[in-house]
Motif scaffolding. Structure first.
Motif, PDB file in Angstrom:
ATOM      1  N   ARG A  94      23.434  52.158  26.361  1.00 50.62           N
ATOM      2  CA  ARG A  94      22.269  52.981  26.068  1.00 50.62           C
ATOM      3  C   ARG A  94      21.993  52.981  24.562  1.00 50.62           C
ATOM      4  NH1 ARG A  94      23.814  57.552  26.310  1.00 50.62           N
ATOM      5  NH2 ARG A  94      21.992  58.804  26.813  1.00 50.62           N
ATOM      6  N   PHE A  95      20.697  52.907  24.221  1.00 53.50           N
ATOM      7  CA  PHE A  95      20.285  52.927  22.821  1.00 53.50           C
ATOM      8  C   PHE A  95      19.290  54.058  22.600  1.00 53.50           C
ATOM      9  CE2 PHE A  95      22.138  48.860  23.266  1.00 53.50           C
ATOM     10  CZ  PHE A  95      22.541  48.455  22.003  1.00 53.50           C
ATOM     11  N   GLY A  96      19.697  55.001  21.726  1.00 54.87           N
ATOM     12  CA  GLY A  96      18.823  56.102  21.349  1.00 54.87           C
ATOM     13  C   GLY A  96      18.607  56.094  19.847  1.00 54.87           C
ATOM     14  N   ASP A  97      18.174  57.223  19.320  1.00 53.43           N
ATOM     15  CA  ASP A  97      17.865  57.280  17.895  1.00 53.43           C
ATOM     16  C   ASP A  97      19.080  56.952  17.028  1.00 53.43           C
ATOM     17  OD1 ASP A  97      19.039  59.669  18.725  1.00 53.43           O
ATOM     18  OD2 ASP A  97      18.120  60.820  17.110  1.00 53.43           O
ATOM     19  N   GLY A  98      20.262  57.373  17.458  1.00 53.83           N
ATOM     20  CA  GLY A  98      21.462  57.104  16.672  1.00 53.83           C
ATOM     21  C   GLY A  98      21.781  55.633  16.563  1.00 53.83           C
ATOM     22  N   GLU A  99      21.702  54.925  17.696  1.00 51.84           N
ATOM     23  CA  GLU A  99      22.010  53.491  17.704  1.00 51.84           C
ATOM     24  C   GLU A  99      20.986  52.690  16.891  1.00 51.84           C
ATOM     25  OE1 GLU A  99      24.299  55.432  20.705  1.00 51.84           O
ATOM     26  OE2 GLU A  99      22.128  55.454  20.395  1.00 51.84           O
ATOM     27  N   PHE A 100      19.696  52.998  17.071  1.00 53.54           N
ATOM     28  CA  PHE A 100      18.674  52.298  16.289  1.00 53.54           C
ATOM     29  C   PHE A 100      18.853  52.561  14.794  1.00 53.54           C
ATOM     30  CE2 PHE A 100      16.287  52.169  20.356  1.00 53.54           C
ATOM     31  CZ  PHE A 100      15.970  50.824  20.370  1.00 53.54           C
ATOM     32  N   LEU A 118      29.922  47.863  13.263  1.00 57.22           N
ATOM     33  CA  LEU A 118      29.335  48.515  14.435  1.00 57.22           C
ATOM     34  C   LEU A 118      27.855  48.174  14.542  1.00 57.22           C
ATOM     35  CD1 LEU A 118      29.308  50.440  16.830  1.00 57.22           C
ATOM     36  CD2 LEU A 118      29.158  52.362  15.217  1.00 57.22           C
ATOM     37  N   ALA A 119      27.149  48.175  13.421  1.00 49.45           N
ATOM     38  CA  ALA A 119      25.727  47.817  13.430  1.00 49.45           C
ATOM     39  C   ALA A 119      25.529  46.397  13.970  1.00 49.45           C
ATOM     40  CB  ALA A 119      25.143  47.945  12.028  1.00 49.45           C
ATOM     41  N   GLU A 120      26.375  45.472  13.541  1.00 52.20           N
ATOM     42  CA  GLU A 120      26.282  44.084  14.015  1.00 52.20           C
ATOM     43  C   GLU A 120      26.556  43.986  15.508  1.00 52.20           C
ATOM     44  OE1 GLU A 120      29.059  41.940  11.667  1.00 52.20           O
ATOM     45  OE2 GLU A 120      27.946  42.207   9.777  1.00 52.20           O
ATOM     46  N   ARG A 121      27.569  44.732  15.967  1.00 49.62           N
ATOM     47  CA  ARG A 121      27.910  44.681  17.388  1.00 49.62           C
ATOM     48  C   ARG A 121      26.801  45.297  18.243  1.00 49.62           C
ATOM     49  NH1 ARG A 121      32.476  43.951  19.732  1.00 49.62           N
ATOM     50  NH2 ARG A 121      30.986  43.079  21.226  1.00 49.62           N
ATOM     51  N   LEU A 122      26.205  46.392  17.768  1.00 50.10           N
ATOM     52  CA  LEU A 122      25.101  47.011  18.503  1.00 50.10           C
ATOM     53  C   LEU A 122      23.923  46.054  18.623  1.00 50.10           C
ATOM     54  CD1 LEU A 122      25.193  50.631  17.028  1.00 50.10           C
ATOM     55  CD2 LEU A 122      25.570  50.027  19.429  1.00 50.10           C
ATOM     56  N   GLU A 123      23.626  45.341  17.539  1.00 53.21           N
ATOM     57  CA  GLU A 123      22.531  44.380  17.590  1.00 53.21           C
ATOM     58  C   GLU A 123      22.848  43.239  18.557  1.00 53.21           C
ATOM     59  OE1 GLU A 123      19.576  41.829  14.645  1.00 53.21           O
ATOM     60  OE2 GLU A 123      21.003  43.281  13.801  1.00 53.21           O
ATOM     61  N   GLU A 124      24.102  42.821  18.590  1.00 56.63           N
ATOM     62  CA  GLU A 124      24.516  41.798  19.562  1.00 56.63           C
ATOM     63  C   GLU A 124      24.272  42.276  20.990  1.00 56.63           C
ATOM     64  OE1 GLU A 124      28.675  39.674  21.124  1.00 56.63           O
ATOM     65  OE2 GLU A 124      28.671  40.874  19.287  1.00 56.63           O
ATOM     66  N   VAL A 125      24.595  43.538  21.241  1.00 53.46           N
ATOM     67  CA  VAL A 125      24.443  44.088  22.595  1.00 53.46           C
ATOM     68  C   VAL A 125      22.973  44.197  22.981  1.00 53.46           C
ATOM     69  CG1 VAL A 125      24.870  46.081  24.084  1.00 53.46           C
ATOM     70  CG2 VAL A 125      26.630  45.349  22.450  1.00 53.46           C
ATOM     71  N   ILE A 126      22.147  44.765  22.119  1.00 55.96           N
ATOM     72  CA  ILE A 126      20.753  45.009  22.490  1.00 55.96           C
ATOM     73  C   ILE A 126      19.983  43.700  22.687  1.00 55.96           C
ATOM     74  CG2 ILE A 126      19.668  45.163  20.197  1.00 55.96           C
ATOM     75  CD1 ILE A 126      18.194  47.677  21.289  1.00 55.96           C
ATOM     76  N   ARG A 127      20.468  42.614  22.089  1.00 56.97           N
ATOM     77  CA  ARG A 127      19.790  41.324  22.218  1.00 56.97           C
ATOM     78  C   ARG A 127      20.391  40.442  23.322  1.00 56.97           C
ATOM     79  NH1 ARG A 127      16.242  41.159  18.070  1.00 56.97           N
ATOM     80  NH2 ARG A 127      16.802  42.064  16.059  1.00 56.97           N
ATOM     81  N   THR A 128      21.385  40.945  24.041  1.00 60.54           N
ATOM     82  CA  THR A 128      22.071  40.114  25.022  1.00 60.54           C
ATOM     83  C   THR A 128      21.153  39.700  26.177  1.00 60.54           C
ATOM     84  OG1 THR A 128      24.007  39.931  26.464  1.00 60.54           O
ATOM     85  CG2 THR A 128      22.900  42.061  26.405  1.00 60.54           C
ATOM     86  N   ASP A 129      21.437  38.527  26.720  1.00 58.59           N
ATOM     87  CA  ASP A 129      20.761  38.067  27.930  1.00 58.59           C
ATOM     88  C   ASP A 129      21.695  38.111  29.139  1.00 58.59           C
ATOM     89  OD1 ASP A 129      18.280  37.468  26.710  1.00 58.59           O
ATOM     90  OD2 ASP A 129      19.091  35.579  25.942  1.00 58.59           O
ATOM     91  N   ASP A 130      22.862  38.701  28.982  1.00 54.90           N
ATOM     92  CA  ASP A 130      23.824  38.812  30.080  1.00 54.90           C
ATOM     93  C   ASP A 130      23.255  39.762  31.137  1.00 54.90           C
ATOM     94  OD1 ASP A 130      25.986  39.312  31.785  1.00 54.90           O
ATOM     95  OD2 ASP A 130      27.446  39.158  30.161  1.00 54.90           O
ATOM     96  N   ASP A 131      22.951  39.239  32.329  1.00 53.43           N
ATOM     97  CA  ASP A 131      22.295  40.072  33.337  1.00 53.43           C
ATOM     98  C   ASP A 131      23.258  41.004  34.064  1.00 53.43           C
ATOM     99  OD1 ASP A 131      23.679  38.380  35.027  1.00 53.43           O
ATOM    100  OD2 ASP A 131      21.899  37.585  36.049  1.00 53.43           O
ATOM    101  N   ARG A 132      24.537  40.995  33.652  1.00 52.41           N
ATOM    102  CA  ARG A 132      25.486  41.950  34.243  1.00 52.41           C
ATOM    103  C   ARG A 132      25.381  43.329  33.607  1.00 52.41           C
ATOM    104  NH1 ARG A 132      30.941  38.669  33.325  1.00 52.41           N
ATOM    105  NH2 ARG A 132      29.849  38.377  31.327  1.00 52.41           N
ATOM    106  N   ILE A 133      24.726  43.413  32.459  1.00 54.39           N
ATOM    107  CA  ILE A 133      24.630  44.696  31.759  1.00 54.39           C
ATOM    108  C   ILE A 133      23.175  45.059  31.501  1.00 54.39           C
ATOM    109  CG2 ILE A 133      24.966  43.608  29.483  1.00 54.39           C
ATOM    110  CD1 ILE A 133      26.516  46.245  28.730  1.00 54.39           C
TER     111      ILE A 133
END
Length: 343
Positions: A94-100, A118-133
């Motif tokens: 989940r991405f809310g105001d804190g994550e952005f 953490l910022a780099e990892r969050l950006e990796e997650v939000i841009r993922t194409d893995d359809d399991r998540i």
């Protein structure tokens, strides 16, 4: 006196503008007038009214209302989000105001310090194409009819042009997002009577029904302790992370999670912005993991029945004054569920 007269003239102009735009904005105007009637709050008054006026175009031009061209991410409903999690066993971050804000190097949360990794990892997650998540974002971008006036106005004040541009850096108009508010079924909702909310929680509880659950949470979160939120789970074990800045011990938390996991287990994660990263990494290792956020506090507020946030004295609550002052507990059942303590 001259400055006061100028401020009064500006307020008058803003009032007249609000009266002209739509019935919806007229209702917002009434709320703001009640909030900031005194001239002593005139600067705040003008700022809030400006942000509310600016947000009107997004609410009116939401493509769900009348297909237009402003940027609106495609966000599925809370119901479809939960169905996807239950029926297809998808994970969720989940991405809310804190994550952005963290991704943009802006500190908004006292429970997680700025951290470049953490910022780099969050950006990796939000841009993922893995359809399991599933990537969950808050449904704040357009029509706000589903929320009560207080919550809708808070969203309007937050969703400035600058905030929208910040979010848009990380979002795609081609991607389907899921609803981060699936774990917020009470306080922000317009229809938040006992019956309607109970149905939403019953639907949410399908996620962990008859599942072996590992909760990874901040040490003072205490999800499900003292209430029946998780009573339909098959079993519960807990890993306790630090109550604040949990990413400092992220490697240890991930290692401990993998060491006690077995096939078919469900992870429920509540530890701030690190939760989405952990959900992503656990998914990569073949487990279903849900960044579940403040669901337990929502449930406590629902049980209190006041239609608003209230203090929960034995659980960490960053949304209330002095919510970080938490009483100790001697709950035997809760203590027996703790298998790893990294706090």
């Amino acid at each position: 006196m001259c400055d006061e007269r100028k401020l009064e003239e500006e307020i008058s102009i803003l009032k007249n503008t609000l009266r002209e735009i739509s019935q919806s904005s007229q209702e917002m105007f009434q709320v703001i007038c009640q909030m900031n009637e005194s001239l002593g709050n005139a600067h705040l008054y003008i700022m809030q009214m400006n942000t509310i006026i600016d947000n009107v175009k997004y609410e009116i031009l939401d493509p769900r209302v009348d297909g237009q061209t402003l940027f609106f991410p495609h966000i599925e409903s809370c119901e479809k989000t939960i169905d996807k999690i239950v029926e297809e066993r998808k994970s969720m971050a989940r991405f809310g105001d804190g994550e952005f804000s963290l991704m943009s190097k802006v500190c908004r949360q006292k429970f997680q310090r700025l951290d470049n990794k953490l910022a780099e990892r969050l950006e990796e997650v939000i841009r993922t194409d893995d359809d399991r998540i599933l990537i969950g974002i808050a449904d704040n971008y357009g029509n706000l009819d589903k929320y009560n006036k207080t919550s809708a106005d808070s969203i309007r004040i937050y969703m400035t042009k600058e905030v929208r541009e910040m979010h848009q850096q990380y979002l795609s108009s081609e991607k389907i997002y899921y609803n981060a508010y699936m774990s917020r079924p009470y306080v922000i909702m317009k229809e938040n009577g006992k019956e309607e909310t109970a149905k939403r929680f019953a639907n949410l509880k399908r996620i962990w029904e008859d599942r072996d659950v590992i909760i990874v949470e901040g040490a003072l979160t205490r999800m499900g302790m003292g209430n029946d939120l998780l009573e339909n789970a098959k079993s519960i074990r807990r890993i306790l992370a630090p109550a604040t800045s949990s990413f400092d011990k992220y490697d240890d938390i991930l290692k401990a999670s993998l060491e006690i996991a077995e096939e078919g287990v469900l992870f429920l994660i509540a530890m701030g912005p690190s939760a989405g990263v952990l959900a992503y990494d656990l998914t990569k290792h073949g487990y279903q993991a849900i960044d579940i956020g403040h669901v337990d506090l929502e449930y406590e507020w629902f049980l209190a029945g006041k239609g608003e946030r209230v203090s929960v004295k034995n659980k960490y609550n960053n949304e209330m004054p002095r919510g970080d002052v938490v009483e100790g507990v001697t709950d035997e059942k809760y203590n027996s569920e703790i298998v790893v303590n990294l706090s």
